[in-house]
Design a protein around this motif. Structure first.
Motif, PDB file in Angstrom:
ATOM      1  N   LEU A  40      10.032  -8.971   5.743  1.00  0.00           N
ATOM      2  CA  LEU A  40       9.553  -8.742   7.101  1.00  0.00           C
ATOM      3  C   LEU A  40       9.515 -10.014   7.928  1.00  0.00           C
ATOM      4  O   LEU A  40       9.030  -9.997   9.064  1.00  0.00           O
ATOM      5  CB  LEU A  40       8.166  -8.104   7.073  1.00  0.00           C
ATOM      6  CG  LEU A  40       8.114  -6.664   6.541  1.00  0.00           C
ATOM      7  CD1 LEU A  40       6.749  -6.073   6.760  1.00  0.00           C
ATOM      8  CD2 LEU A  40       9.171  -5.796   7.207  1.00  0.00           C
ATOM      9  N   ASN A  74      10.109 -12.586   1.612  1.00  0.00           N
ATOM     10  CA  ASN A  74       9.433 -11.558   2.389  1.00  0.00           C
ATOM     11  C   ASN A  74      10.401 -10.936   3.377  1.00  0.00           C
ATOM     12  O   ASN A  74      10.797 -11.580   4.348  1.00  0.00           O
ATOM     13  CB  ASN A  74       8.243 -12.166   3.138  1.00  0.00           C
ATOM     14  CG  ASN A  74       7.294 -11.104   3.639  1.00  0.00           C
ATOM     15  OD1 ASN A  74       7.706 -10.043   4.078  1.00  0.00           O
ATOM     16  ND2 ASN A  74       6.008 -11.407   3.574  1.00  0.00           N
ATOM     17  N   ALA A 117       4.473 -10.172  -0.035  1.00  0.00           N
ATOM     18  CA  ALA A 117       5.608  -9.407   0.470  1.00  0.00           C
ATOM     19  C   ALA A 117       5.277  -7.922   0.536  1.00  0.00           C
ATOM     20  O   ALA A 117       5.596  -7.232   1.520  1.00  0.00           O
ATOM     21  CB  ALA A 117       6.836  -9.638  -0.422  1.00  0.00           C
ATOM     22  N   ILE A 118       4.620  -7.395  -0.495  1.00  0.00           N
ATOM     23  CA  ILE A 118       4.244  -5.980  -0.478  1.00  0.00           C
ATOM     24  C   ILE A 118       3.151  -5.723   0.554  1.00  0.00           C
ATOM     25  O   ILE A 118       3.163  -4.718   1.272  1.00  0.00           O
ATOM     26  CB  ILE A 118       3.802  -5.539  -1.885  1.00  0.00           C
ATOM     27  CG1 ILE A 118       4.987  -5.642  -2.851  1.00  0.00           C
ATOM     28  CG2 ILE A 118       3.258  -4.110  -1.866  1.00  0.00           C
ATOM     29  CD1 ILE A 118       4.664  -5.262  -4.275  1.00  0.00           C
ATOM     30  N   HIS A 165      12.137  -2.545  -1.819  1.00  0.00           N
ATOM     31  CA  HIS A 165      11.829  -3.950  -2.108  1.00  0.00           C
ATOM     32  C   HIS A 165      11.799  -4.190  -3.615  1.00  0.00           C
ATOM     33  O   HIS A 165      12.381  -5.177  -4.110  1.00  0.00           O
ATOM     34  CB  HIS A 165      10.482  -4.305  -1.477  1.00  0.00           C
ATOM     35  CG  HIS A 165       9.969  -5.646  -1.879  1.00  0.00           C
ATOM     36  ND1 HIS A 165      10.497  -6.828  -1.408  1.00  0.00           N
ATOM     37  CD2 HIS A 165       8.964  -6.000  -2.743  1.00  0.00           C
ATOM     38  CE1 HIS A 165       9.853  -7.849  -1.945  1.00  0.00           C
ATOM     39  NE2 HIS A 165       8.918  -7.372  -2.756  1.00  0.00           N
ATOM     40  N   ASP A 180       2.714  -7.313   3.336  1.00  0.00           N
ATOM     41  CA  ASP A 180       3.331  -7.295   4.662  1.00  0.00           C
ATOM     42  C   ASP A 180       4.055  -5.983   4.939  1.00  0.00           C
ATOM     43  O   ASP A 180       4.135  -5.533   6.089  1.00  0.00           O
ATOM     44  CB  ASP A 180       4.296  -8.463   4.805  1.00  0.00           C
ATOM     45  CG  ASP A 180       3.582  -9.789   5.015  1.00  0.00           C
ATOM     46  OD1 ASP A 180       2.370  -9.764   5.299  1.00  0.00           O
ATOM     47  OD2 ASP A 180       4.231 -10.847   4.881  1.00  0.00           O
ATOM     48  N   LEU A 181       4.603  -5.381   3.888  1.00  0.00           N
ATOM     49  CA  LEU A 181       5.258  -4.085   4.063  1.00  0.00           C
ATOM     50  C   LEU A 181       4.254  -2.983   4.379  1.00  0.00           C
ATOM     51  O   LEU A 181       4.579  -2.006   5.058  1.00  0.00           O
ATOM     52  CB  LEU A 181       6.050  -3.719   2.799  1.00  0.00           C
ATOM     53  CG  LEU A 181       7.321  -4.520   2.515  1.00  0.00           C
ATOM     54  CD1 LEU A 181       7.834  -4.210   1.118  1.00  0.00           C
ATOM     55  CD2 LEU A 181       8.391  -4.223   3.547  1.00  0.00           C
ATOM     56  N   ASN A 201      14.688 -11.535  -2.688  1.00  0.00           N
ATOM     57  CA  ASN A 201      13.586 -12.445  -2.430  1.00  0.00           C
ATOM     58  C   ASN A 201      13.556 -13.546  -3.472  1.00  0.00           C
ATOM     59  O   ASN A 201      14.027 -13.385  -4.582  1.00  0.00           O
ATOM     60  CB  ASN A 201      12.254 -11.690  -2.459  1.00  0.00           C
ATOM     61  CG  ASN A 201      12.199 -10.611  -1.405  1.00  0.00           C
ATOM     62  OD1 ASN A 201      12.660 -10.816  -0.305  1.00  0.00           O
ATOM     63  ND2 ASN A 201      11.655  -9.452  -1.769  1.00  0.00           N
ATOM     64  N   LYS A 234       6.151   4.057   4.020  1.00  0.00           N
ATOM     65  CA  LYS A 234       5.780   2.813   3.355  1.00  0.00           C
ATOM     66  C   LYS A 234       6.196   2.841   1.886  1.00  0.00           C
ATOM     67  O   LYS A 234       6.630   1.824   1.327  1.00  0.00           O
ATOM     68  CB  LYS A 234       4.275   2.584   3.467  1.00  0.00           C
ATOM     69  CG  LYS A 234       3.762   2.387   4.885  1.00  0.00           C
ATOM     70  CD  LYS A 234       4.215   1.053   5.463  1.00  0.00           C
ATOM     71  CE  LYS A 234       3.575   0.785   6.807  1.00  0.00           C
ATOM     72  NZ  LYS A 234       4.027  -0.509   7.400  1.00  0.00           N
ATOM     73  N   LEU A 262       9.811   1.929   1.645  1.00  0.00           N
ATOM     74  CA  LEU A 262      10.032   0.507   1.877  1.00  0.00           C
ATOM     75  C   LEU A 262       9.664  -0.320   0.650  1.00  0.00           C
ATOM     76  O   LEU A 262      10.394  -1.247   0.264  1.00  0.00           O
ATOM     77  CB  LEU A 262       9.210   0.043   3.083  1.00  0.00           C
ATOM     78  CG  LEU A 262       9.659   0.557   4.454  1.00  0.00           C
ATOM     79  CD1 LEU A 262       8.665   0.121   5.527  1.00  0.00           C
ATOM     80  CD2 LEU A 262      11.049   0.053   4.790  1.00  0.00           C
ATOM     81  N   VAL A 263       8.519   0.005   0.027  1.00  0.00           N
ATOM     82  CA  VAL A 263       8.106  -0.739  -1.160  1.00  0.00           C
ATOM     83  C   VAL A 263       9.084  -0.501  -2.306  1.00  0.00           C
ATOM     84  O   VAL A 263       9.455  -1.439  -3.032  1.00  0.00           O
ATOM     85  CB  VAL A 263       6.671  -0.336  -1.566  1.00  0.00           C
ATOM     86  CG1 VAL A 263       6.294  -0.982  -2.906  1.00  0.00           C
ATOM     87  CG2 VAL A 263       5.675  -0.758  -0.497  1.00  0.00           C
TER      88      VAL A 263
END
Length: 922
Positions: A769, A767, A826-827, A906, A829-830, A722, A899, A902-903
């Motif tokens: 997503l 981001n 970004a977080i 990221h 949206d995750l 990112n 989740k 995913l975080v």
């Protein structure tokens, strides 16, 4: 009888009482190696006098027969399988005896095909191999009628690794002995390393005894050719004019007793420098082309016109069968790219092969300005390759030495940095394997391997250029420590030293031709090359070395396998040997040349009419009387051609058609009426690229690098990096206006395209997503890559321009609307879900803020946290704990776990540690 011992050899061949040939014969059931290890070595110690006058030694057990010299190790005792070049080849004592000991062949070998290389205790006696003996004598037979050949001695194609340099020595020395005529041999190459190799070979065997026969400049070359020298060495580029003093190349000498030997003949002999040499400088010379690769079809006519037909062929497969070279094996370890681009290798290699420039200039002029460059130089892609390289190189059962061929100089230095990043990890893993070993012998073996790995040195070898320190620094790279090694040490000698720990070299253009290191067993390819360049590169690994080296290995990281298959098929099979037979009589296709002249005239007419339609008269350039007037006309021509990108592309396509036809026809007399027009069109073509050549491309490279992480992903890692970008600085209306008004629309299209690509890439990086943006971008890229002309570039510009203006700009404002910064967005949206209430959505925002703030305050400040298993686990635990505050009714435990992963992915992808991230320092 020796001084201390008596021995009875099996057979000794005498000529006028001189023991020239020594035989050691064994029973058919005995390994021939024993004849060397047990018997011949004993004779050397006990009756050395019998070998003082020896020419060569024959070992045979009836089934296997080999020939070598007094200093040859067993691996260099070679079979002698043919009497004539077209013979199928039979391993037999009868063939060897007839091929080497028939009286006329024996005397020929003794007189003309034995060399002593080196001096003092390091002298090596070299005997011509079977194919060298036959091939050189075919040239000698042809040269006996040199006056009737009209300067065309033929093409000598002997595959890479078969000893072409020594074949040149054998040939030149025999011509001097047998044909007389006080010949001067002009050895012409196109690369400094080839010139060095040839000069060193001729000097080390005593053929060249003069010091000052390497042309240092164009003037020095002219002086050498007017003087009386047996050998002169030069780069083809020194046949250039001095633009300050002359407008045409002068006659140097009209001597007919000059033989030009061109190494890798098909690469440069159709260019302007070769034209100066052939037509003007030394018009009465004869020409012999040496090549290690077959002549490709589109080069066949040109090469045939210059040198004549093949005079001797020793192709790749025959060399392998004869044991002159080793077979090559292929391994594809390349990572798969996220965007399929099956034409990438072909298009990139076309740029490299078509430009009449050296490799460094080609990269600056063309490749770095292509869309594919950031794909091939992606940080993630190179990182994956570097890690694989470290493990693969160090884990090989037969390691030898290795070469990694990178795309260009900056990429070579970046690869070095990445290799050095992973080398300690491999050492740590190896130490752990030692600690875990439950077998003493295995432990000792691993310790020995560890000692070798820790001692191994990796070096970068690239050619120097002006302002390289600044240019590399602008790319975040440091060239100085590498340049210091290259200047202060003799890296070439060190790499050729089998016992030197310098075992892995990273190159981009140097050392891939004219560089023989038998201990090289592996070539790692990450450069889109094809044809003869690819053939020469892969054969760095095919040299015979020791008894354990079974083959050379080609490791492909750059998707060159299609080109490798094509090259291997042409290289191995022999292809079209340039022969056109009518019964027993060889026929040159002269009738085709007239048609080619007509085609060339038509092609020039097409360019002339095109320029006329673009408001430029080619005759104005042809009739320009002064240098200043010519320069002015060139500027007008380029401005006319570049009114838009389409016109430029159309001109370049038409001009290249002229170049191809001209080179195919050249140097036949029919080409002369077109020389002036060809030179004018070529001047316009080169002027079009002059700006690009002179431009500082460092900033462009840095911007283009940002594209890669969204457009290309290695197969096993789909995480995208990112970054933050402010799109408000990009004024699309002004950009459209500039494009409409510019006279250099091609440059405007390219620069704007690069800027848009960076903005788009950074938006998606911010981001993960924003998948719809990625998918649309992928569709645009796919369509662009399938385009056949500049219209595809124009459409890509329009699509991206509209997309950025109507889609991405509103997206950049969303963070402000949500009350978040970009990295927190970004977080968020995750974590968010479509069905959240307003209160729940606000709670998710608070969790996103808290999670990121906690991580940045603690663990993400630890330097290189991702390399510590313990710290990485702590980061994951912190994320797990933070996400427990998500609304319990909306987020079940299984979803929280998903989740959390995913975080973590990221965070892992975008926060390097020590307060550094792709969003900036914190």
């Amino acid at each position: 009888m020796g001084k201390l011992y008596n021995r009875r050899p099996d057979v000794v061949g005498f000529v006028n009482g001189i023991p020239l040939v020594f035989f050691e014969l064994k029973a058919h059931h005995t390994d021939l190696r024993h004849a060397f290890d047990n018997n011949l070595s004993d004779y050397k110690d006990t009756i050395p006098e019998i070998l003082h006058c020896n020419a060569f030694i024959i070992l045979s057990n009836g089934a296997d027969s080999r020939v070598g010299t007094l200093t040859s190790p067993y691996k260099f005792f070679m079979e002698w399988k043919r009497i004539e070049e077209d013979d199928e080849g039979v391993v037999s004592l009868d063939t060897l005896l007839r091929g080497t000991c028939a009286p006329h062949r024996l005397l020929d070998l003794v007189e003309n095909f034995l060399l002593f290389d080196g001096e003092g205790s390091e002298v090596t006696k070299i005997m011509a191999k079977n194919h060298q003996f036959i091939g050189v004598n075919k040239v000698i037979d042809r040269s006996a009628h040199i006056e009737a050949l009209k300067g065309k001695l033929g093409v000598f194609w002997h595959t890479q690794g078969s000893g072409k340099s020594y074949s040149m020595v054998f040939l030149c020395q025999k011509i001097l002995r047998k044909l007389g005529g006080s010949y001067t041999f002009l050895l012409v190459v196109d690369r400094t390393e080839l010139e060095n190799q040839l000069y060193d070979t001729f000097s080390s065997v005593g053929a060249v005894t003069e010091d000052n026969v390497r042309a240092k400049s164009r003037d020095h070359l002219r002086d050498l050719l007017t003087e009386n020298h047996r050998y002169v060495f030069t780069l083809i580029h020194k046949f250039s004019i001095d633009p300050k003093k002359e407008t045409d190349y002068p006659l140097i000498t009209d001597r007919p007793n000059i033989i030009v030997i061109s190494d890798e003949a098909h690469r440069t002999q159709g260019g302007a420098f070769a034209g100066n040499m052939r037509f003007k400088g030394i018009p009465n010379a004869s020409y012999l082309g040496f090549t290690g690769t077959p002549i490709i079809k589109n080069e066949l006519e040109l090469t045939r016109n210059i040198f004549g037909e093949y005079v001797s062929v020793y192709d790749f497969k025959r060399a392998i069968v004869d044991g002159a070279t080793l077979p090559l094996r292929y391994l594809n370890r390349g990572e798969k790219l996220g965007i399929e681009n099956p034409d990438l290798d072909e298009r990139m290699s076309d740029i490299i092969d078509d430009a009449e420039l050296n490799d460094d200039q080609r990269r600056k002029l063309e490749r770095e300005f292509k869309r594919d460059y950031p794909i091939l130089t992606s940080e993630r892609r190179l990182d994956a390759i570097a890690r694989d390289l470290v493990w693969h190189f160090n884990d090989r059962g037969y390691q030898g030495k290795a070469m990694f061929v990178a795309l260009d100089k900056p990429t070579a230095v970046r690869m070095y940095d990445l290799v050095m990043k992973y080398w300690p990890e491999y050492v740590a893993e190896l130490k752990q394997r030692i600690a875990d070993a439950d077998d003493q012998q295995e432990e000792l073996k691993l310790k020995h391997h560890l000692k070798r790995v820790e001692a191994t040195e990796v070096c970068v070898v690239v050619s120097p250029e002006q302002n390289e320190v600044r240019k590399f620094a602008e790319l975040g790279l440091d060239i100085e420590p590498h340049r210091k090694k290259m200047v202060e040490r003799d890296l070439e000698t060190e790499f050729k030293d089998d016992d030197n720990p310098f075992r892995l070299v990273i190159v981009c253009a140097m050392w891939i031709t004219g560089f023989d290191v038998p201990s090289v067993s592996t070539v790692y390819l990450d450069k889109p090359i094809k044809g003869h360049t690819l053939m020469q590169t892969i054969t760095r690994a095919n040299r015979v070395y020791d008894d354990e080296k079974e083959n050379g290995l080609i490791v492909d990281y750059g998707n060159v396998y299609k080109q490798l298959e094509k090259a291997y098929s042409v290289y191995g099979e022999g292809g079209d040997r340039g022969k056109h037979k009518n019964g027993d009589e060889e026929v040159r296709p002269v009738e085709k040349l007239v048609a080619m002249a007509d085609e060339l005239a038509d092609a020039i007419l097409t360019v002339r009419q095109f320029l006329q339609n673009a408001a430029f008269d080619l005759d104005k350039l042809l009739l320009a009387g002064t240098a200043m007037e010519r320069l002015s006309q060139l500027k007008q021509a380029t401005n006319a051609v570049c009114l838009n990108a389409t016109t430029r592309t159309q001109f370049e396509v038409a001009a290249r058609d002229v170049f191809r036809k001209y080179k195919a026809l050249y140097p036949e007399p029919e080409v002369k009426p077109f020389v002036q027009a060809f030179n004018a069109i070529e001047a316009i073509y080169q002027q079009l690229n002059q700006k690009t050549k002179l431009a500082d491309i460092s900033d462009v490279i840095r911007r283009l690098q940002q594209e890669v992480d969204i457009s290309v992903n290695v197969r096993d890692n789909e995480i995208r990096d990112n970054d933050f970008v402010d799109l408000s600085r990009l004024d699309f209306d002004k950009l459209r206006s500039a494009f409409a008004k510019s006279k250099q629309k091609n440059a405007v299209v390219f620069d704007l395209q690069a800027a848009i690509q960076k903005k788009l890439e950074q938006m998606v990086q911010q981001n993960p997503l924003r998948l719809e943006f990625y998918e649309k971008y992928k569709a645009i890229i796919t369509e662009y890559n399938q385009g056949k002309d500049i219209q595809a570039v124009q459409k890509a510009f329009d699509d991206l321009n509209d997309f950025m203006q109507n889609g991405l700009i509103p997206e950049t404002e969303r963070a402000i609307r949500e009350g978040l910064d970009e990295e927190t967005l970004a977080i968020f949206d995750l974590l968010k879900k479509p069905e959240l209430t307003g209160a729940e959505e606000q709670k998710v925002k608070e969790v996103a803020k808290t999670t990121l703030a906690t991580l940045k305050a603690e663990k993400l400040k630890i330097e290189r946290w991702r390399e510590s298993t313990q710290v990485a686990a702590q980061v994951k635990t912190l994320i797990d704990h933070s996400l427990q505050w998500l609304p319990q009714e909306t987020y079940p435990d299984e979803e929280v776990d998903m989740k959390s992963l995913l975080v973590y992915q990221h965070i892992y992808a975008n926060y390097q540690g020590a307060g550094e991230s792709r969003y900036g320092h914190f």
